[in-house]
Design a protein around this motif. Structure first.
Motif, PDB file in Angstrom:
ATOM      1  N   GLN A 194      30.313 -22.512 -12.055  1.00 46.17           N
ATOM      2  CA  GLN A 194      28.964 -22.433 -12.716  1.00 46.17           C
ATOM      3  C   GLN A 194      28.108 -23.843 -12.408  1.00 46.17           C
ATOM      4  O   GLN A 194      27.159 -23.940 -13.120  1.00 46.17           O
ATOM      5  N   ASP A 195      28.589 -24.450 -11.512  1.00 47.98           N
ATOM      6  CA  ASP A 195      28.059 -25.927 -11.068  1.00 47.98           C
ATOM      7  C   ASP A 195      27.006 -25.474 -10.199  1.00 47.98           C
ATOM      8  O   ASP A 195      27.145 -25.050  -8.856  1.00 47.98           O
ATOM      9  N   ALA A 196      25.694 -25.769 -10.403  1.00 47.88           N
ATOM     10  CA  ALA A 196      24.484 -25.440  -9.546  1.00 47.88           C
ATOM     11  C   ALA A 196      24.575 -26.114  -8.449  1.00 47.88           C
ATOM     12  O   ALA A 196      24.335 -25.759  -7.097  1.00 47.88           O
ATOM     13  N   ALA A 197      24.847 -27.533  -8.400  1.00 45.07           N
ATOM     14  CA  ALA A 197      25.104 -28.479  -7.351  1.00 45.07           C
ATOM     15  C   ALA A 197      26.138 -27.727  -6.222  1.00 45.07           C
ATOM     16  O   ALA A 197      25.880 -27.943  -4.976  1.00 45.07           O
ATOM     17  N   PHE A 198      27.373 -27.403  -6.707  1.00 49.67           N
ATOM     18  CA  PHE A 198      28.445 -26.829  -5.826  1.00 49.67           C
ATOM     19  C   PHE A 198      27.774 -25.800  -5.330  1.00 49.67           C
ATOM     20  O   PHE A 198      28.278 -25.422  -4.217  1.00 49.67           O
ATOM     21  N   ILE A 199      27.352 -24.785  -6.149  1.00 50.02           N
ATOM     22  CA  ILE A 199      26.897 -23.532  -5.442  1.00 50.02           C
ATOM     23  C   ILE A 199      26.053 -23.828  -4.331  1.00 50.02           C
ATOM     24  O   ILE A 199      25.968 -22.945  -3.439  1.00 50.02           O
ATOM     25  N   ALA A 200      25.021 -24.625  -4.590  1.00 53.26           N
ATOM     26  CA  ALA A 200      24.025 -24.969  -3.638  1.00 53.26           C
ATOM     27  C   ALA A 200      24.620 -25.623  -2.090  1.00 53.26           C
ATOM     28  O   ALA A 200      24.073 -25.346  -1.049  1.00 53.26           O
ATOM     29  N   HIS A 201      25.857 -26.200  -2.243  1.00 55.42           N
ATOM     30  CA  HIS A 201      26.319 -26.954  -1.199  1.00 55.42           C
ATOM     31  C   HIS A 201      28.000 -26.598  -0.950  1.00 55.42           C
ATOM     32  O   HIS A 201      28.354 -27.228  -0.155  1.00 55.42           O
ATOM     33  N   GLN A 202      28.214 -25.468  -1.372  1.00 52.24           N
ATOM     34  CA  GLN A 202      29.329 -25.204  -1.369  1.00 52.24           C
ATOM     35  C   GLN A 202      30.133 -24.878  -0.120  1.00 52.24           C
ATOM     36  O   GLN A 202      31.218 -25.203   0.561  1.00 52.24           O
ATOM     37  N   ASP A 203      29.263 -24.367   1.016  1.00 50.67           N
ATOM     38  CA  ASP A 203      29.753 -24.233   2.467  1.00 50.67           C
ATOM     39  C   ASP A 203      30.204 -25.610   2.918  1.00 50.67           C
ATOM     40  O   ASP A 203      31.034 -25.703   3.656  1.00 50.67           O
ATOM     41  N   GLU A 204      29.348 -26.535   2.555  1.00 51.56           N
ATOM     42  CA  GLU A 204      29.322 -28.002   3.174  1.00 51.56           C
ATOM     43  C   GLU A 204      30.612 -28.485   2.736  1.00 51.56           C
ATOM     44  O   GLU A 204      31.611 -29.081   3.369  1.00 51.56           O
ATOM     45  N   ILE A 205      30.727 -28.266   1.202  1.00 49.69           N
ATOM     46  CA  ILE A 205      31.904 -28.896   0.694  1.00 49.69           C
ATOM     47  C   ILE A 205      33.096 -28.319   0.987  1.00 49.69           C
ATOM     48  O   ILE A 205      34.480 -28.872   1.256  1.00 49.69           O
ATOM     49  N   LEU A 206      33.207 -26.881   1.126  1.00 46.13           N
ATOM     50  CA  LEU A 206      34.412 -26.092   1.389  1.00 46.13           C
ATOM     51  C   LEU A 206      34.909 -26.290   2.803  1.00 46.13           C
ATOM     52  O   LEU A 206      35.926 -26.130   3.091  1.00 46.13           O
ATOM     53  N   ALA A 207      33.957 -26.883   3.630  1.00 44.37           N
ATOM     54  CA  ALA A 207      34.154 -27.209   5.199  1.00 44.37           C
ATOM     55  C   ALA A 207      34.784 -28.482   5.230  1.00 44.37           C
ATOM     56  O   ALA A 207      35.226 -28.991   6.445  1.00 44.37           O
ATOM     57  N   PHE A 208      34.982 -29.325   4.056  1.00 44.52           N
ATOM     58  CA  PHE A 208      35.634 -30.760   3.905  1.00 44.52           C
ATOM     59  C   PHE A 208      36.738 -30.923   4.600  1.00 44.52           C
ATOM     60  O   PHE A 208      37.706 -30.021   4.409  1.00 44.52           O
ATOM     61  N   LYS A 209      36.891 -31.775   5.449  1.00 48.65           N
ATOM     62  CA  LYS A 209      38.151 -32.142   6.030  1.00 48.65           C
ATOM     63  C   LYS A 209      38.385 -33.818   5.941  1.00 48.65           C
ATOM     64  O   LYS A 209      37.291 -34.527   6.374  1.00 48.65           O
ATOM     65  N   THR A 210      39.298 -34.231   5.402  1.00 46.40           N
ATOM     66  CA  THR A 210      39.655 -35.617   5.639  1.00 46.40           C
ATOM     67  C   THR A 210      39.636 -36.290   6.881  1.00 46.40           C
ATOM     68  O   THR A 210      40.291 -35.623   7.968  1.00 46.40           O
ATOM     69  N   THR A 211      39.287 -37.539   7.149  1.00 44.08           N
ATOM     70  CA  THR A 211      39.518 -38.224   8.308  1.00 44.08           C
ATOM     71  C   THR A 211      40.863 -38.434   8.449  1.00 44.08           C
ATOM     72  O   THR A 211      41.839 -38.379   7.484  1.00 44.08           O
ATOM     73  N   ARG A 212      41.529 -38.291   9.535  1.00 40.87           N
ATOM     74  CA  ARG A 212      43.031 -38.594   9.697  1.00 40.87           C
ATOM     75  C   ARG A 212      43.496 -39.818   9.139  1.00 40.87           C
ATOM     76  O   ARG A 212      43.035 -40.939   9.976  1.00 40.87           O
ATOM     77  N   PRO A 213      44.257 -39.984   8.112  1.00 38.05           N
ATOM     78  CA  PRO A 213      44.783 -41.292   7.727  1.00 38.05           C
ATOM     79  C   PRO A 213      45.914 -41.855   8.676  1.00 38.05           C
ATOM     80  O   PRO A 213      46.614 -41.360   9.465  1.00 38.05           O
ATOM     81  N   ASP A 214      46.023 -43.319   8.281  1.00 42.67           N
ATOM     82  CA  ASP A 214      47.089 -44.009   9.026  1.00 42.67           C
ATOM     83  C   ASP A 214      48.439 -43.823   8.067  1.00 42.67           C
ATOM     84  O   ASP A 214      48.306 -44.591   7.096  1.00 42.67           O
TER      85      ASP A 214
END
Length: 217
Positions: free
Chosen positions: A62-82
């Protein structure tokens, strides 16, 4: 009853990769101005792959900001940690004590066995473990208890002879369903609901004291 085996989750227990990953996700949500609570984000601890995406869609449907950007957010990957920098404090000392007590040690995680082997090698602790058990490779992810039941069967130990060290709700639930004792390692933000565990520890080194308590006649 004496403890004969200790089974470790990986993320959030052996290395603080869980907190690292979820904090990176919070930065991504901040960037797109998605409102959230730490408890919401940390409820995803122990979740992997497509399950993370399902959980986020459920949390923010139900979050408008999430809905608008969910493709970018769901493509989220962390940088490889040490990983060495994220190794849990006092872990090496704990493993040394447990090995001196001739306890069977395993890593039992939702991650793949290949990823776990690489991570343990990079932390120079692979030789401490008698078994690597992957819920992904076994085809039954936590909170299904099978990965823990499998490890206990390999070690030929009963649930009441087993201590599981976890951090996430999913992992704690799996450990309790398996019938073992479960110690939860508290996350640094205290945002994970760990009340299902038998004990919550702020220092993994306290595992020895808990084992001694269980072993009391």
């Amino acid at each position: 009853m004496m403890i004969k085996a200790v089974l470790f989750d990986f993320d959030g227990v052996i290395a603080q990769t869980e907190t690292y990953k979820l904090k990176q996700l919070m930065l991504m949500l901040d960037h797109f101005q998605v409102a959230y609570t730490k408890e919401q984000i940390f409820s995803m601890a122990g979740t992997i792959g497509s399950e993370v995406l399902k959980k986020m869609q459920k949390l923010f449907y139900q979050d408008a900001a999430f809905i608008a950007h969910q493709d970018e957010i769901l493509a989220f990957k962390t940088t490889r940690p040490d990983l060495k920098a994220l190794k849990t404090k006092n872990l090496d000392e704990l493993l040394t004590v447990l090995k001196k007590r001739y306890l069977k040690l395993a890593v039992a995680s939702n991650s793949s066995a290949a990823r776990l082997q690489t991570a343990l090698d990079s932390l120079s602790i692979a030789s401490a473990f008698d078994l690597i058990a992957s819920a992904t490779d076994l085809g039954r992810l936590k909170p299904d208890p099978y990965v823990y039941q499998y490890a206990m069967a390999v070690f030929n130990v009963r649930p009441e002879e087993t201590l599981i060290i976890e951090d996430s709700q999913l992992g704690i639930a799996a450990g309790k369903k398996a019938g073992a004792y479960v110690a939860a390692l508290k996350d640094e933000l205290g945002a994970i609901d760990q009340r299902g565990a038998d004990i919550i520890l702020e220092d993994i080194g306290k595992v020895v004291e808990f084992i001694d308590f269980i072993n009391l006649p």
